[in-house]
Design a protein around this motif. Sequence first.
Motif: not given
Length: 284
Positions: A83-87
């Motif tokens: 959830m934080t590293q991807e769009a």
Amino acid sequence: MNTRHFSQLPKPYLAYPKIVQGLIFKKPKGEKVLPQVEYVVDSFKVDPKHLKAYNEVCGFKNNGYIPAIYLAVLSQSLQMHMMTQEAFPFAILGLVHIRNQVSQSRKIGVNESLSLSCQFGELKPHDKGVQFDFITTAKVGNEVVMQGVTTYLARQKTDAKAATNAKEETRPNYAVQAEWSVSENTGRRYALTSGDFNLIHIHALTAKAFGFKQAIAHGMWSKAKALANLSLPDSYEADVWFKLPMYLPSKVEFLTAQEGKNIDFLIQNSKNKKPHVTGHITAR
């Protein structure tokens, strides 16, 4: 589908700075699309000390086996990084965990070498917004030993109507099995083993900042507590719906209803009888 490989489970706390940034930088409006990615920890063994601490908080026995739900908890670190590293199209703070499914095909030994993977499911309409799944798979070699589905609700304005779950309409013939006094520090104790330090669980003061009168118990702790108090078959599926918050401290009743090898269970407030968790165990 893009796949990202890890040599070990990523640390949950490394995702926290970007989660906090979500309070400042709003997600762009427009069509919501989930990233087509899979995160995979290629090979690992559970830490016996960590598992023992988890078992003690939740009530599982240290019997040489890994509770399937423990692997679902470990996968939450993958979820946080996805959830934080991807769009990711939604604000993470404010997501509501509404359902969790865990199944195991056999008992899983503490010393077995595992792989753990996680990917997004599909977006689906909900009468309070939109819901989506994380799909988790644990393997020993090529053998799937555990699968999990974690369902979140992202609240937003919508005209959609969610489909009604038929099992939710009929109340099983429950019988009270136990009453539990859930202590005020349960959220902090569970956070230390799960890595989920969401402020609504940690202390009344931090929970009030998010609109809760007191801290509330983690849903996954409630599910684990229930499973730890049941005689589970070697192969089963545990499907749980999270209902009303369990405030800390609290007194709750644990109820079950059994039909053949299958079990329905309920955790409800001892005083007002309002439900916190409903669940169903299916022998496989």
